[in-house]
Design a protein around this motif. Structure first.
Motif, PDB file in Angstrom:
ATOM      1  N   CYS A  40     -22.296  -8.968  -0.955  1.00  0.00           N
ATOM      2  CA  CYS A  40     -21.459  -9.546   0.097  1.00  0.00           C
ATOM      3  C   CYS A  40     -20.310  -8.587   0.434  1.00  0.00           C
ATOM      4  O   CYS A  40     -19.678  -8.035  -0.463  1.00  0.00           O
ATOM      5  N   VAL A  41     -20.077  -8.407   1.719  1.00  0.00           N
ATOM      6  CA  VAL A  41     -18.967  -7.573   2.177  1.00  0.00           C
ATOM      7  C   VAL A  41     -18.085  -8.415   3.085  1.00  0.00           C
ATOM      8  O   VAL A  41     -18.572  -9.061   4.014  1.00  0.00           O
ATOM      9  N   SER A  42     -16.798  -8.408   2.827  1.00  0.00           N
ATOM     10  CA  SER A  42     -15.852  -9.195   3.624  1.00  0.00           C
ATOM     11  C   SER A  42     -15.325  -8.361   4.786  1.00  0.00           C
ATOM     12  O   SER A  42     -14.198  -7.863   4.753  1.00  0.00           O
ATOM     13  N   TYR A  43     -16.162  -8.215   5.798  1.00  0.00           N
ATOM     14  CA  TYR A  43     -15.748  -7.492   7.007  1.00  0.00           C
ATOM     15  C   TYR A  43     -14.571  -8.219   7.657  1.00  0.00           C
ATOM     16  O   TYR A  43     -14.340  -9.404   7.430  1.00  0.00           O
ATOM     17  N   MET A  44     -13.864  -7.485   8.515  1.00  0.00           N
ATOM     18  CA  MET A  44     -12.668  -8.074   9.116  1.00  0.00           C
ATOM     19  C   MET A  44     -12.440  -7.525  10.516  1.00  0.00           C
ATOM     20  O   MET A  44     -12.762  -6.364  10.810  1.00  0.00           O
ATOM     21  N   ASP A  45     -11.881  -8.357  11.380  1.00  0.00           N
ATOM     22  CA  ASP A  45     -11.529  -7.946  12.736  1.00  0.00           C
ATOM     23  C   ASP A  45     -10.288  -7.057  12.673  1.00  0.00           C
ATOM     24  O   ASP A  45      -9.321  -7.366  11.969  1.00  0.00           O
ATOM     25  N   THR A  46     -10.290  -5.963  13.423  1.00  0.00           N
ATOM     26  CA  THR A  46      -9.131  -5.062  13.413  1.00  0.00           C
ATOM     27  C   THR A  46      -7.870  -5.758  13.925  1.00  0.00           C
ATOM     28  O   THR A  46      -6.758  -5.389  13.536  1.00  0.00           O
ATOM     29  N   GLN A  47      -8.024  -6.768  14.773  1.00  0.00           N
ATOM     30  CA  GLN A  47      -6.850  -7.515  15.228  1.00  0.00           C
ATOM     31  C   GLN A  47      -6.165  -8.219  14.061  1.00  0.00           C
ATOM     32  O   GLN A  47      -4.929  -8.284  14.000  1.00  0.00           O
ATOM     33  N   ASP A  48      -6.962  -8.728  13.129  1.00  0.00           N
ATOM     34  CA  ASP A  48      -6.393  -9.412  11.970  1.00  0.00           C
ATOM     35  C   ASP A  48      -5.795  -8.420  10.976  1.00  0.00           C
ATOM     36  O   ASP A  48      -4.762  -8.693  10.354  1.00  0.00           O
ATOM     37  N   ILE A  49      -6.440  -7.268  10.817  1.00  0.00           N
ATOM     38  CA  ILE A  49      -5.887  -6.238   9.935  1.00  0.00           C
ATOM     39  C   ILE A  49      -4.524  -5.796  10.455  1.00  0.00           C
ATOM     40  O   ILE A  49      -3.572  -5.626   9.686  1.00  0.00           O
ATOM     41  N   ALA A  50      -4.424  -5.620  11.775  1.00  0.00           N
ATOM     42  CA  ALA A  50      -3.150  -5.253  12.386  1.00  0.00           C
ATOM     43  C   ALA A  50      -2.086  -6.297  12.094  1.00  0.00           C
ATOM     44  O   ALA A  50      -0.916  -5.977  11.835  1.00  0.00           O
ATOM     45  N   LYS A  51      -2.483  -7.561  12.105  1.00  0.00           N
ATOM     46  CA  LYS A  51      -1.555  -8.663  11.826  1.00  0.00           C
ATOM     47  C   LYS A  51      -0.983  -8.539  10.414  1.00  0.00           C
ATOM     48  O   LYS A  51       0.224  -8.729  10.195  1.00  0.00           O
ATOM     49  N   PHE A  52      -1.835  -8.206   9.449  1.00  0.00           N
ATOM     50  CA  PHE A  52      -1.379  -8.036   8.066  1.00  0.00           C
ATOM     51  C   PHE A  52      -0.459  -6.822   7.934  1.00  0.00           C
ATOM     52  O   PHE A  52       0.549  -6.872   7.215  1.00  0.00           O
ATOM     53  N   CYS A  53      -0.815  -5.719   8.608  1.00  0.00           N
ATOM     54  CA  CYS A  53       0.012  -4.505   8.535  1.00  0.00           C
ATOM     55  C   CYS A  53       1.430  -4.779   9.011  1.00  0.00           C
ATOM     56  O   CYS A  53       2.413  -4.382   8.369  1.00  0.00           O
ATOM     57  N   LEU A  54       1.547  -5.474  10.136  1.00  0.00           N
ATOM     58  CA  LEU A  54       2.865  -5.760  10.692  1.00  0.00           C
ATOM     59  C   LEU A  54       3.602  -6.816   9.873  1.00  0.00           C
ATOM     60  O   LEU A  54       4.824  -6.739   9.710  1.00  0.00           O
ATOM     61  N   ARG A  55       2.879  -7.801   9.363  1.00  0.00           N
ATOM     62  CA  ARG A  55       3.514  -8.833   8.555  1.00  0.00           C
ATOM     63  C   ARG A  55       4.118  -8.229   7.280  1.00  0.00           C
ATOM     64  O   ARG A  55       5.139  -8.708   6.776  1.00  0.00           O
ATOM     65  N   SER A  56       3.482  -7.193   6.747  1.00  0.00           N
ATOM     66  CA  SER A  56       3.990  -6.573   5.516  1.00  0.00           C
ATOM     67  C   SER A  56       5.396  -6.002   5.701  1.00  0.00           C
ATOM     68  O   SER A  56       6.178  -5.931   4.738  1.00  0.00           O
ATOM     69  N   LEU A  57       5.737  -5.606   6.919  1.00  0.00           N
ATOM     70  CA  LEU A  57       7.063  -5.058   7.186  1.00  0.00           C
ATOM     71  C   LEU A  57       8.150  -6.116   7.051  1.00  0.00           C
ATOM     72  O   LEU A  57       9.316  -5.784   6.828  1.00  0.00           O
ATOM     73  N   GLN A  58       7.773  -7.384   7.187  1.00  0.00           N
ATOM     74  CA  GLN A  58       8.738  -8.477   7.149  1.00  0.00           C
ATOM     75  C   GLN A  58       8.862  -9.114   5.762  1.00  0.00           C
ATOM     76  O   GLN A  58       9.737  -9.962   5.552  1.00  0.00           O
ATOM     77  N   LEU A  59       7.978  -8.725   4.846  1.00  0.00           N
ATOM     78  CA  LEU A  59       7.928  -9.392   3.536  1.00  0.00           C
ATOM     79  C   LEU A  59       8.295  -8.420   2.413  1.00  0.00           C
ATOM     80  O   LEU A  59       7.501  -7.541   2.059  1.00  0.00           O
ATOM     81  N   PRO A  60       9.471  -8.553   1.826  1.00  0.00           N
ATOM     82  CA  PRO A  60       9.891  -7.653   0.742  1.00  0.00           C
ATOM     83  C   PRO A  60       8.932  -7.666  -0.447  1.00  0.00           C
ATOM     84  O   PRO A  60       8.782  -6.647  -1.139  1.00  0.00           O
ATOM     85  N   GLN A  61       8.260  -8.806  -0.676  1.00  0.00           N
ATOM     86  CA  GLN A  61       7.365  -8.911  -1.837  1.00  0.00           C
ATOM     87  C   GLN A  61       6.089  -8.086  -1.692  1.00  0.00           C
ATOM     88  O   GLN A  61       5.332  -7.954  -2.655  1.00  0.00           O
ATOM     89  N   THR A  62       5.851  -7.509  -0.503  1.00  0.00           N
ATOM     90  CA  THR A  62       4.673  -6.649  -0.329  1.00  0.00           C
ATOM     91  C   THR A  62       5.005  -5.171  -0.533  1.00  0.00           C
ATOM     92  O   THR A  62       4.137  -4.318  -0.414  1.00  0.00           O
ATOM     93  N   THR A  63       6.271  -4.890  -0.863  1.00  0.00           N
ATOM     94  CA  THR A  63       6.697  -3.502  -1.072  1.00  0.00           C
ATOM     95  C   THR A  63       6.124  -2.956  -2.376  1.00  0.00           C
ATOM     96  O   THR A  63       6.089  -3.650  -3.397  1.00  0.00           O
ATOM     97  N   ASN A  64       5.670  -1.695  -2.304  1.00  0.00           N
ATOM     98  CA  ASN A  64       5.108  -0.994  -3.463  1.00  0.00           C
ATOM     99  C   ASN A  64       3.923  -1.746  -4.068  1.00  0.00           C
ATOM    100  O   ASN A  64       3.775  -1.829  -5.292  1.00  0.00           O
ATOM    101  N   LYS A  65       3.090  -2.279  -3.197  1.00  0.00           N
ATOM    102  CA  LYS A  65       1.902  -3.001  -3.622  1.00  0.00           C
ATOM    103  C   LYS A  65       0.664  -2.452  -2.897  1.00  0.00           C
ATOM    104  O   LYS A  65       0.757  -1.942  -1.776  1.00  0.00           O
ATOM    105  N   THR A  66      -0.485  -2.592  -3.555  1.00  0.00           N
ATOM    106  CA  THR A  66      -1.774  -2.239  -2.948  1.00  0.00           C
ATOM    107  C   THR A  66      -2.592  -3.515  -2.814  1.00  0.00           C
ATOM    108  O   THR A  66      -2.741  -4.269  -3.783  1.00  0.00           O
ATOM    109  N   PHE A  67      -3.088  -3.768  -1.609  1.00  0.00           N
ATOM    110  CA  PHE A  67      -3.832  -4.984  -1.329  1.00  0.00           C
ATOM    111  C   PHE A  67      -5.252  -4.648  -0.876  1.00  0.00           C
ATOM    112  O   PHE A  67      -5.436  -3.795  -0.004  1.00  0.00           O
TER     113      PHE A  67
END
Length: 319
Positions: A173-200
């Motif tokens: 099984c591969v969890s493919y993803m829409d690039t629109q949703d990936i972009a959403k996560f990338c931008l959301r990470s800028l607003q969340l201090p708890q995502t700093t210095n983390k690999t997801f």
């Protein structure tokens, strides 16, 4: 927060640019070709010349920038060019970001890197992850699987054009993803201090095996697919014979990427915890079946429009 986006003309990068502009971020795009990137300017982004193969062009791009999002990746078959861009160029990008006191560096990487260090691009991405962590720049790394957009060429178009589809005999099984949703996560990470210095490890809400995707395309297209199953051992051999890969560009690209995605992953087991961290609901993420349905609807509408235009031309000829 002002953003510098690297790879803004790419499949993922353009979605990051568009969403960032929509959210009101000042966006600057590092580009090599202003003509090809003109659509980004029309959206409202600032274009600045920069070339990862020319490190001296990178520091000026950082002036006035708060965060860097690197969504770029090379697709050359020449390993010398690959090293120049995806190793030397990315090292220069990190060094310039550190000198400019960048507040956050978001790096879009790939899944299963450790298992495929024999593939030059994977080895370099893994090395860049390490260098970014050592740089002391606040970072967020996203390890990505395949994009929905890539599945159109791999599955939907072959079904529609009655072409053979190469799949392995594995049922991973591969969890493919829409690039629109990936972009959403990338931008959301800028607003969340708890995502700093983390690999997801980022994936969609559902894992898909090849047979399920093919079945979905068959249902939507109303016709059967020609499926050729290839043992994974033979896939590895053929991939080596064809050389380094380039996604969507040649056969060695598709074979090598298929091998990478055939490593078992735990996306689906941790997906909802990940969404919770980013404060994103599962129903906000586009499902693959919905994405394919929209694609086929648009395609059928386009075919109807073309057919209508042909009929009108024939009528005009008769008149």
């Amino acid at each position: 927060m002002s953003l510098l986006i690297v790879g803004g003309t790419g499949t993922l990068g353009r979605q990051i640019v568009l969403q960032a502009l929509t959210k009101g971020y000042p966006v600057r795009c590092l580009v090599r070709n202003f003509r090809k990137a003109n659509f980004l300017k029309e959206w409202g982004a600032e274009l600045i010349y920069g070339d990862l193969s020319r490190p001296e062009t990178i520091p000026p791009c950082m002036q006035g920038i708060s965060a860097v999002i690197d969504a770029s990746t090379s697709r050359p078959s020449d390993e010398d060019i690959l090293k120049t861009v995806d190793w030397d160029g990315k090292l220069a990008l990190i060094e310039a970001a550190k000198a400019a006191n960048i507040q956050r560096f978001v790096f879009c990487s790939s899944q299963n890197l450790e298992q495929f260090l024999n593939i030059p691009l994977m080895e370099m991405k893994y090395g860049i992850e390490i260098k970014l962590k050592e740089s002391e720049i606040p970072y967020t790394i996203f390890r990505l699987a395949g994009f929905y957009q890539g599945l159109i060429e791999q599955y939907a178009i072959p079904v529609l054009e009655n072409l053979p589809i190469l799949v392995t005999n594995e049922n991973t099984c591969v969890s493919y993803m829409d690039t629109q949703d990936i972009a959403k996560f990338c931008l959301r990470s800028l607003q969340l201090p708890q995502t700093t210095n983390k690999t997801f490890v980022l994936g969609g809400p559902k894992g898909w095996v090849s047979s399920e995707i093919i079945s979905l395309c068959e249902q939507l297209a109303g016709q059967s697919a020609k499926v050729n199953r290839v043992p994974l051992a033979i896939l590895k051999l053929v991939s080596q014979l064809f050389g380094f890969f380039e996604w969507g560009q040649n056969i060695s690209d598709r074979l090598a990427f298929a091998e990478i995605l055939n490593v078992e992953n735990n996306f689906s087991k941790s997906t909802f915890d990940l969404y919770k961290t980013f404060k994103i609901e599962a129903n906000e993420v586009n499902q693959l079946d919905d994405y394919f349905l929209e694609y086929f609807i648009r395609l059928l509408k386009r075919l109807r429009d073309i057919n209508f235009e042909d009929i009108q031309k024939q009528k005009n000829l008769i008149i």
